[in-house]
Design a protein around this motif. Structure first.
Motif, PDB file in Angstrom:
ATOM      1  N   TYR A 122      -8.453  14.426  78.705  1.00  6.64           N
ATOM      2  CA  TYR A 122      -8.623  13.103  78.108  1.00  6.64           C
ATOM      3  C   TYR A 122     -10.053  12.591  78.281  1.00  6.64           C
ATOM      4  O   TYR A 122     -10.450  11.644  77.624  1.00  6.64           O
ATOM      5  CB  TYR A 122      -7.657  12.096  78.749  1.00  6.64           C
ATOM      6  CG  TYR A 122      -6.207  12.439  78.572  1.00  6.64           C
ATOM      7  CD1 TYR A 122      -5.558  12.220  77.355  1.00  6.64           C
ATOM      8  CD2 TYR A 122      -5.477  12.985  79.614  1.00  6.64           C
ATOM      9  CE1 TYR A 122      -4.224  12.551  77.190  1.00  6.64           C
ATOM     10  CE2 TYR A 122      -4.133  13.311  79.464  1.00  6.64           C
ATOM     11  CZ  TYR A 122      -3.518  13.092  78.242  1.00  6.64           C
ATOM     12  OH  TYR A 122      -2.195  13.414  78.091  1.00  6.64           O
ATOM     13  N   ASP A 178      -1.001   5.550  81.554  1.00  9.02           N
ATOM     14  CA  ASP A 178      -1.323   5.401  80.129  1.00  9.02           C
ATOM     15  C   ASP A 178      -2.539   4.499  79.939  1.00  9.02           C
ATOM     16  O   ASP A 178      -3.353   4.727  79.036  1.00  9.02           O
ATOM     17  CB  ASP A 178      -0.127   4.825  79.374  1.00  9.02           C
ATOM     18  CG  ASP A 178       1.033   5.811  79.285  1.00  9.02           C
ATOM     19  OD1 ASP A 178       0.797   7.009  79.527  1.00  9.02           O
ATOM     20  OD2 ASP A 178       2.160   5.373  79.000  1.00  9.02           O
ATOM     21  N   ALA A 179      -2.648   3.471  80.792  1.00 11.03           N
ATOM     22  CA  ALA A 179      -3.800   2.571  80.693  1.00 11.03           C
ATOM     23  C   ALA A 179      -5.093   3.322  80.940  1.00 11.03           C
ATOM     24  O   ALA A 179      -6.084   3.148  80.218  1.00 11.03           O
ATOM     25  CB  ALA A 179      -3.648   1.432  81.699  1.00 11.03           C
ATOM     26  N   LYS A 208      -5.583   6.512  80.548  1.00  8.64           N
ATOM     27  CA  LYS A 208      -5.803   7.468  79.451  1.00  8.64           C
ATOM     28  C   LYS A 208      -6.495   6.812  78.262  1.00  8.64           C
ATOM     29  O   LYS A 208      -7.285   7.454  77.565  1.00  8.64           O
ATOM     30  CB  LYS A 208      -4.472   8.068  79.011  1.00  8.64           C
ATOM     31  CG  LYS A 208      -3.894   9.105  79.964  1.00  8.64           C
ATOM     32  CD  LYS A 208      -2.582   9.635  79.416  1.00  8.64           C
ATOM     33  CE  LYS A 208      -1.950  10.654  80.343  1.00  8.64           C
ATOM     34  NZ  LYS A 208      -0.649  11.152  79.828  1.00  8.64           N
ATOM     35  N   THR A 209      -6.192   5.552  78.002  1.00  5.19           N
ATOM     36  CA  THR A 209      -6.786   4.882  76.844  1.00  5.19           C
ATOM     37  C   THR A 209      -8.302   4.779  76.959  1.00  5.19           C
ATOM     38  O   THR A 209      -8.991   4.623  75.948  1.00  5.19           O
ATOM     39  CB  THR A 209      -6.217   3.463  76.652  1.00  5.19           C
ATOM     40  OG1 THR A 209      -6.590   2.639  77.753  1.00  5.19           O
ATOM     41  CG2 THR A 209      -4.709   3.493  76.519  1.00  5.19           C
ATOM     42  N   THR A 228     -11.190   7.156  74.951  1.00  6.22           N
ATOM     43  CA  THR A 228     -11.843   6.920  73.658  1.00  6.22           C
ATOM     44  C   THR A 228     -12.729   5.681  73.667  1.00  6.22           C
ATOM     45  O   THR A 228     -13.197   5.257  72.613  1.00  6.22           O
ATOM     46  CB  THR A 228     -10.776   6.769  72.556  1.00  6.22           C
ATOM     47  OG1 THR A 228      -9.886   5.690  72.899  1.00  6.22           O
ATOM     48  CG2 THR A 228      -9.958   8.055  72.410  1.00  6.22           C
ATOM     49  N   THR A 283     -10.222  -3.313  77.592  1.00  5.60           N
ATOM     50  CA  THR A 283      -9.828  -2.419  76.506  1.00  5.60           C
ATOM     51  C   THR A 283      -8.706  -3.080  75.704  1.00  5.60           C
ATOM     52  O   THR A 283      -7.775  -3.641  76.286  1.00  5.60           O
ATOM     53  CB  THR A 283      -9.359  -1.064  77.054  1.00  5.60           C
ATOM     54  OG1 THR A 283      -8.200  -1.271  77.867  1.00  5.60           O
ATOM     55  CG2 THR A 283     -10.445  -0.421  77.886  1.00  5.60           C
ATOM     56  N   SER A 327      -5.956  -2.293  73.987  1.00  5.49           N
ATOM     57  CA  SER A 327      -4.529  -2.002  74.166  1.00  5.49           C
ATOM     58  C   SER A 327      -4.018  -2.548  75.497  1.00  5.49           C
ATOM     59  O   SER A 327      -2.895  -3.077  75.571  1.00  5.49           O
ATOM     60  CB  SER A 327      -4.283  -0.494  74.094  1.00  5.49           C
ATOM     61  OG  SER A 327      -4.972   0.183  75.133  1.00  5.49           O
ATOM     62  N   ILE A 328      -4.836  -2.440  76.540  1.00  3.55           N
ATOM     63  CA  ILE A 328      -4.415  -2.946  77.843  1.00  3.55           C
ATOM     64  C   ILE A 328      -4.433  -4.471  77.838  1.00  3.55           C
ATOM     65  O   ILE A 328      -3.552  -5.120  78.418  1.00  3.55           O
ATOM     66  CB  ILE A 328      -5.314  -2.375  78.952  1.00  3.55           C
ATOM     67  CG1 ILE A 328      -5.210  -0.851  78.960  1.00  3.55           C
ATOM     68  CG2 ILE A 328      -4.919  -2.936  80.325  1.00  3.55           C
ATOM     69  CD1 ILE A 328      -6.254  -0.162  79.797  1.00  3.55           C
ATOM     70  N   GLU A 353      -1.224  -5.638  76.512  1.00  2.00           N
ATOM     71  CA  GLU A 353      -0.135  -5.553  77.482  1.00  2.00           C
ATOM     72  C   GLU A 353      -0.212  -6.691  78.496  1.00  2.00           C
ATOM     73  O   GLU A 353       0.824  -7.229  78.906  1.00  2.00           O
ATOM     74  CB  GLU A 353      -0.173  -4.198  78.192  1.00  2.00           C
ATOM     75  CG  GLU A 353       0.174  -3.031  77.289  1.00  2.00           C
ATOM     76  CD  GLU A 353       0.489  -1.777  78.082  1.00  2.00           C
ATOM     77  OE1 GLU A 353       0.988  -1.877  79.211  1.00  2.00           O
ATOM     78  OE2 GLU A 353       0.233  -0.674  77.558  1.00  2.00           O
TER      79      GLU A 353
END
Length: 329
Positions: free
Chosen positions: A121, A210-211, A213-214, A217, A270, A272-273, A276
């Motif tokens: 990743y 998962d956080a 991993k994001t 990118t 980030t 996506s986080i 959440e």
């Protein structure tokens, strides 16, 4: 453990990031407004109030016939921290419900696996140190030397993942421990010492693995912010974290929220986080609003910055018409 005290173990991923670096972050499309992305970046000043009662600070949310006592808990505290829990026990006794706010869902084995085998990743096409500004590269090499590792030990991974490993390593080994404060609160809530024990309501959490991993990118500017955050967290060490956590245990809210936030600042920046985290705030608002429908009292345990943030839990509850009282009132 002595009666009237509760222990807080490491909760992972908080406390430092460079404000200057955050303000200067850019990518190919222009400046990245990290303060806008991060839902916990800005706090409501009038809510940031030190405690008057013994122990950590409490806020209250109330209507005509119900009071929800809200304990703000920081994301990171050292092992074996003690705090006066007399107020906590008094408020738990007879409460209708204990609401436990959003926590990271993480398996230590999965995190270790991510660190050791999940580098796909975060693999780089060029040696990572060659992509860094000279001051950041120098700090990285100094930290690796202190860990007795070669200067190029992390050259094959991206800066954000290097920051994650550095922030959560001790003596060269990745160490993540979650849930010390909240586990102890649950233990007290279930204790036979209480005449009437509350029902425990756990709110949904998020996946730390998962956080992380994001971040694979993330643009280079955010990658460097995350490395800077991880280095600062590692450089501060146990002494800085312990001093700040002891201030939290004494109810010194202003000092706690004024401190750097560490790798959590990187994660919260980030998109996506950040979503959440906002979802977690909304879950807490719904749970506290529901608790206010039943006469009596309830207790909620919410992450401190999420509680006090602009647009955060307390500000949303106040907008709904509930009365919000600070620890100084």
């Amino acid at each position: 453990m002595t009666t009237g005290r509760f222990a807080a173990l490491c909760a992972a991923l908080a406390l430092t990031a460079a404000p200057a670096l955050a303000q200067q972050a850019v990518d190919a499309s222009g400046p990245i407004d990290l303060h806008r992305t991060d839902p916990e970046a800005n706090l409501v000043e009038e809510l940031v109030v030190n405690a008057r009662l013994p122990g950590p600070a409490w806020w209250k949310v109330s209507d005509a016939d119900t009071t929800v006592y809200v304990l703000g808990v920081p994301a990171l505290v050292p092992t074996n921290l003690t705090a006066d829990d007399s107020v906590l026990k008094r408020r738990l006794d007879g409460a209708n419900v204990l609401i436990m706010g959003q926590e990271a869902d993480v398996s230590v084995m999965r995190v270790v696996g991510l660190a050791l085998g999940g580098k796909r990743y975060f693999l780089t096409t060029a040696p990572m140190r060659q992509t860094l500004p000279p001051p950041l590269r120098e700090r990285l090499e100094t930290r690796l030397a202190a860990m007795k590792k070669p200067a190029g030990d992390m050259d094959d991974i991206k800066p954000a993942f290097a920051g994650f490993i550095l922030a959560n390593s001790k003596d060269g080994n990745l160490q993540i421990t979650l849930g010390g404060v909240t586990d102890r609160i649950r233990e007290i809530a279930k204790s036979k010492d209480l005449e009437k024990r509350p029902r425990i309501q756990n709110l949904p959490g998020y996946s730390l693995v998962d956080a992380v991993k994001t971040l694979g990118t993330a643009p280079q500017s955010l990658q460097e912010l995350c490395l800077d955050a991880g280095l600062r967290q590692a450089e501060n060490g146990e002494g800085g974290i312990r001093e700040l956590s002891e201030r939290w245990a004494r109810g010194e809210v202003r000092a706690v929220v004024a401190a750097d936030r560490g790798f959590s600042r990187c994660l919260a920046s980030t998109p996506s986080i950040a979503r959440e985290l906002r979802d977690g705030q909304a879950d807490a608002v719904r749970a506290i609003s529901a608790a206010l429908q039943k006469p009596g009292k309830a207790v909620a345990v919410i992450e401190l910055r999420s509680l006090l943030a602009e647009g955060g839990v307390l500000e949303q509850l106040k907008a709904k018409g509930f009365t919000v009282t600070t620890p100084g009132e």
